[in-house]
Design a protein around this motif. Structure first.
Motif, mmCIF file in Angstrom:
data_model
loop_
_atom_site.group_PDB
_atom_site.id
_atom_site.type_symbol
_atom_site.label_atom_id
_atom_site.label_comp_id
_atom_site.label_asym_id
_atom_site.label_seq_id
_atom_site.Cartn_x
_atom_site.Cartn_y
_atom_site.Cartn_z
ATOM 1 N N LEU A 243 0.847 -1.192 0.000
ATOM 2 C CA LEU A 243 0.000 0.000 0.000
ATOM 3 C C LEU A 243 0.885 1.244 0.000
ATOM 4 O O LEU A 243 1.879 1.305 0.721
ATOM 5 N N GLU A 244 0.512 2.191 -0.809
ATOM 6 C CA GLU A 244 1.252 3.451 -0.809
ATOM 7 C C GLU A 244 0.285 4.609 -0.951
ATOM 8 O O GLU A 244 -0.521 4.639 -1.878
ATOM 9 N N LEU A 245 0.366 5.549 -0.029
ATOM 10 C CA LEU A 245 -0.372 6.793 -0.187
ATOM 11 C C LEU A 245 0.640 7.864 -0.532
ATOM 12 O O LEU A 245 1.652 7.998 0.159
ATOM 13 N N ARG A 246 0.394 8.567 -1.635
ATOM 14 C CA ARG A 246 1.313 9.630 -2.029
ATOM 15 C C ARG A 246 0.592 10.959 -1.938
ATOM 16 O O ARG A 246 -0.243 11.257 -2.788
ATOM 17 N N ASN A 247 0.907 11.654 -0.891
ATOM 18 C CA ASN A 247 0.342 12.991 -0.707
ATOM 19 C C ASN A 247 -1.182 12.995 -0.876
ATOM 20 O O ASN A 247 -1.751 13.893 -1.498
ATOM 21 N N ALA A 248 -1.814 11.958 -0.327
ATOM 22 C CA ALA A 248 -3.255 11.798 -0.529
ATOM 23 C C ALA A 248 -4.032 12.709 0.418
ATOM 24 O O ALA A 248 -3.815 12.703 1.625
ATOM 25 N N ARG B 220 -5.807 -12.462 1.330
ATOM 26 C CA ARG B 220 -5.718 -11.016 1.136
ATOM 27 C C ARG B 220 -4.342 -10.515 1.523
ATOM 28 O O ARG B 220 -3.843 -10.818 2.577
ATOM 29 N N ARG B 221 -3.779 -9.678 0.635
ATOM 30 C CA ARG B 221 -2.432 -9.171 0.886
ATOM 31 C C ARG B 221 -2.454 -7.901 1.719
ATOM 32 O O ARG B 221 -1.469 -7.506 2.297
ATOM 33 N N LEU B 222 -3.611 -7.247 1.717
ATOM 34 C CA LEU B 222 -3.720 -5.983 2.455
ATOM 35 C C LEU B 222 -4.938 -6.056 3.374
ATOM 36 O O LEU B 222 -6.047 -6.316 2.919
ATOM 37 N N VAL B 223 -4.696 -5.875 4.659
ATOM 38 C CA VAL B 223 -5.796 -5.884 5.612
ATOM 39 C C VAL B 223 -5.924 -4.480 6.205
ATOM 40 O O VAL B 223 -4.958 -3.914 6.720
ATOM 41 N N LEU B 224 -7.126 -3.910 6.098
ATOM 42 C CA LEU B 224 -7.395 -2.577 6.632
ATOM 43 C C LEU B 224 -8.444 -2.735 7.721
ATOM 44 O O LEU B 224 -9.541 -3.225 7.456
ATOM 45 N N ALA B 225 -8.100 -2.384 8.940
ATOM 46 C CA ALA B 225 -9.021 -2.640 10.051
ATOM 47 C C ALA B 225 -9.259 -1.357 10.840
ATOM 48 O O ALA B 225 -8.333 -0.757 11.365
ATOM 49 N N ASP B 226 -10.535 -0.957 10.890
ATOM 50 C CA ASP B 226 -10.911 0.298 11.554
ATOM 51 C C ASP B 226 -11.523 -0.025 12.919
ATOM 52 O O ASP B 226 -12.648 -0.503 12.991
ATOM 53 N N GLU B 227 -10.779 0.179 13.983
ATOM 54 C CA GLU B 227 -11.225 -0.120 15.350
ATOM 55 C C GLU B 227 -11.738 -1.550 15.488
ATOM 56 O O GLU B 227 -12.854 -1.766 15.967
ATOM 57 N N PRO B 228 -10.942 -2.554 15.089
ATOM 58 C CA PRO B 228 -11.490 -3.918 15.115
ATOM 59 C C PRO B 228 -11.666 -4.473 16.522
ATOM 60 O O PRO B 228 -12.302 -5.506 16.686
ATOM 61 N N VAL C 17 -2.191 0.286 -4.649
ATOM 62 C CA VAL C 17 -2.229 -1.013 -3.983
ATOM 63 C C VAL C 17 -1.520 -1.998 -4.901
ATOM 64 O O VAL C 17 -1.851 -2.096 -6.083
ATOM 65 N N GLU C 18 -0.524 -2.685 -4.362
ATOM 66 C CA GLU C 18 0.311 -3.594 -5.139
ATOM 67 C C GLU C 18 0.818 -2.900 -6.399
ATOM 68 O O GLU C 18 0.823 -3.473 -7.482
ATOM 69 N N GLY C 19 1.218 -1.658 -6.233
ATOM 70 C CA GLY C 19 1.833 -0.915 -7.325
ATOM 71 C C GLY C 19 0.870 -0.307 -8.321
ATOM 72 O O GLY C 19 1.275 0.420 -9.209
ATOM 73 N N GLN C 20 -0.447 -0.584 -8.164
ATOM 74 C CA GLN C 20 -1.397 -0.042 -9.135
ATOM 75 C C GLN C 20 -2.158 1.122 -8.534
ATOM 76 O O GLN C 20 -2.713 1.007 -7.439
ATOM 77 N N SER C 21 -2.212 2.195 -9.293
ATOM 78 C CA SER C 21 -2.934 3.363 -8.808
ATOM 79 C C SER C 21 -4.433 3.073 -8.836
ATOM 80 O O SER C 21 -4.974 2.661 -9.865
ATOM 81 N N LEU C 22 -5.098 3.260 -7.721
ATOM 82 C CA LEU C 22 -6.533 2.964 -7.669
ATOM 83 C C LEU C 22 -7.314 3.892 -8.585
ATOM 84 O O LEU C 22 -8.327 3.508 -9.154
ATOM 85 N N GLY C 23 -6.824 5.113 -8.756
ATOM 86 C CA GLY C 23 -7.524 6.097 -9.569
ATOM 87 C C GLY C 23 -7.590 5.720 -11.045
ATOM 88 O O GLY C 23 -8.489 6.160 -11.756
ATOM 89 N N SER C 24 -6.641 4.878 -11.480
ATOM 90 C CA SER C 24 -6.603 4.564 -12.906
ATOM 91 C C SER C 24 -7.362 3.277 -13.235
ATOM 92 O O SER C 24 -7.371 2.828 -14.374
ATOM 93 N N GLN C 25 -8.001 2.680 -12.229
ATOM 94 C CA GLN C 25 -8.709 1.413 -12.463
ATOM 95 C C GLN C 25 -10.148 1.674 -12.922
ATOM 96 O O GLN C 25 -10.768 2.632 -12.477
ATOM 97 N N SER C 26 -10.658 0.753 -13.744
ATOM 98 C CA SER C 26 -12.092 0.805 -14.043
ATOM 99 C C SER C 26 -12.841 0.376 -12.783
ATOM 100 O O SER C 26 -12.264 -0.237 -11.896
ATOM 101 N N ARG C 27 -14.133 0.713 -12.734
ATOM 102 C CA ARG C 27 -14.925 0.324 -11.551
ATOM 103 C C ARG C 27 -14.856 -1.174 -11.310
ATOM 104 O O ARG C 27 -14.753 -1.631 -10.177
#
Ligand SMILES: Nc1ncnc2c1ncn2[C@@H]1O[C@H](COP(=O)(O)OP(=O)(O)OP(=O)(O)O)[C@@H](O)[C@H]1O
Ligand SMILES: [Mg+2]
Lengths: 241, 182
Positions: A7-12, A165-173, A69-79
């Motif tokens: 996962l990479e956030l660039r100046n998001a 799953r390679r990326l786990v995002l957990a919000d107050e689990p 995510v895994e090197g792919q920009s989420l913004g450039s993906q189709s839905r």
């Protein structure tokens, strides 16, 4: 030397509303999470933790900057591609759980695997194993409204961890869990990371964030601090282990 | 921290030498509080004078003495286990004093003091959590000692979070126009 980040956030950044009601929920955040890494996010209520996680999981698009995510920009993906990436690569534990009320615990957990093409039988077997792993053997066939808050929370965690799953995002689990059960969940997340997953965890409990390799601190939408496990403790002064 | 009562507890199962007591004290507490042998012997002397322990038989060839609990020692030990430790018997908290001073000393940014301390506390909490992962679950005594250090570090982090929020609120209340132009 280090592997490519999962996962990479660039100046998001994320801005909600506009004009009078404009809220900058997240200023440009830059953060990378490598395979095997557990990163915890702390900060006061409203500091932008969930916003950061939403962007990381592609649930929301950044107002500026980029999320990869895994090197792919989420913004450039189709839905469609984005939906598939989210299903296959990302496990998400929502702050408000988001269990499907008309499905049992086992069905909720099996759902992402079935959507991904696993047979109903396979998916159920995996779901039962996931329930067992999280200490909830008896509730497989109960509906969400037939479970306690802490049980529902663990079902939501099992759903996020099922599959590879390679990326786990957990919000107050661990918000609804007692101290010991919460620690069990942290062990599970840690084990997932040690097995190669990348994990970003939001928690207000310092004790749980301490399982992380890095702890970042958000204040008013900006990352203001980061700590690693390098402070000596009273134990280092003795001769433990 | 009560070395005295710790030693009495270690003597409860049976008589022991001073060096044995030192080793067992450290093993039981996960080496969190190492003792020096001098401390052990001076404490044993005091306990002997107080009639809570006594030499068991004659010293061995190296002049070492085996100590045993007396009935008075057993009673003291039982009393210790049955009496909760009072909050106010803990030592003065240097950190609380430092922050109180930081708030009122001109030229000191209390928020920076809080943040530096919190970084340190959070990092220790991470180190302790790692150390705990290396202790086997069966080793109840050690796990409980490490847990105690972990919960104490967590309390410090939580308290510092609260201090930071208080300082932030106090600053925005005091200087709204300054904040606005920044
Ligand atoms: N959909 C939205 N529309 C407008 N403002 C929003 C929206 N979602 C979040 N915000 C605002 O963005 C800021 C950050 O919110 P966020 O949910 O990320 O906080 P948080 O750190 O997760 O808080 P908590 O600990 O309470 O969950 C807050 O000021 C919030 O009011
Ligand atoms: Mg939130």
């Amino acid at each position: 030397m280090t592997a490519n980040p999962v996962l990479e956030l660039r100046n998001a950044a994320k801005v909600y509303g506009g004009g009078e009601t404009l809220v900058t929920a997240l200023h440009g955040a830059t953060l990378a999470v490598a395979p095997g890494e557990l990163v915890a996010v702390r900060g006061a209520s409203g500091s932008g933790k969930s916003t950061l996680l939403h962007l990381a999981g592609g649930l929301d698009a950044p107002s500026s900057g980029d999320v990869l995510v895994e090197g792919q920009s989420l913004g450039s993906q189709s839905r469609k591609d984005l939906a598939r990436l989210r299903r296959r690569s990302i496990g998400y534990v929502f702050q408000d759980l988001n269990l499907v009320p008309s499905l049992t615990a086992a069905e909720n957990i099996a759902l992402p695997r079935e959507l991904d093409g696993a047979s109903a039988g396979e998916a159920r077997t995996e779901a039962l194993a996931a329930l067992e792993e999280i200490g909830l053997r008896g509730v497989a066939d109960r509906f969400p409204d037939e479970m306690s808050g802490g049980q529902q929370q663990r079902v939501a965690i099992a759903r996020a961890l099922i599959g590879a799953r390679r990326l786990v995002l957990a919000d107050e689990p661990t918000g609804a869990l007692d101290s010991e059960t919460g620690e069990g969940v942290m062990r599970l997340l840690r084990a997932r990371c040690d097995a190669g997953a990348a994990c970003l965890l939001v928690t207000h409990e310092p004790r749980h964030s301490a399982w992380a390799d890095r702890v970042v601190f958000l204040s008013d939408g900006a990352i203001v601090d980061e700590t690693t496990a390098d402070a000596p403790t009273v134990l280092d002064l003795g001769a433990l282990t | 921290m009560s070395i005295k009562h710790g030693l009495l507890a270690l003597l409860a199962p049976g008589p022991k030498y001073g060096y044995q007591l030192k080793a067992e004290f450290e093993a039981t507490t996960g080496s969190a509080w190492p003792l020096n042998i001098g401390q052990v012997y001076s404490t044993l002397q005091r306990l002997e004078k107080g009639g809570q322990i006594e030499a068991d038989g004659v010293p061995d060839d190296d002049g070492r003495v085996i100590y045993a609990l007396t009935p008075a020692g057993r009673e003291e030990l039982a009393g210790w286990f049955h009496t909760p430790i009072a909050q106010e018997s803990r030592p003065r908290d240097e950190l609380a004093i430092k922050l109180a001073m930081a708030v009122n000393t001109p030229g000191v940014d209390a928020r920076e003091v809080v943040q530096a301390q919190r970084r340190q506390a959070m990092s220790s909490l991470q180190s302790l959590t790692r150390a705990k992962a290396a202790v086997p679950d069966e080793d109840l005594a050690r796990v409980m000692v490490v847990d105690s250090l972990i919960f104490a570090a967590e309390a410090e982090v939580s308290w510092l979070d609260r201090c930071e929020a208080r300082l932030r609120n106090a600053r925005t209340e005091k200087t709204p126009e300054k904040e606005a132009v920044q």
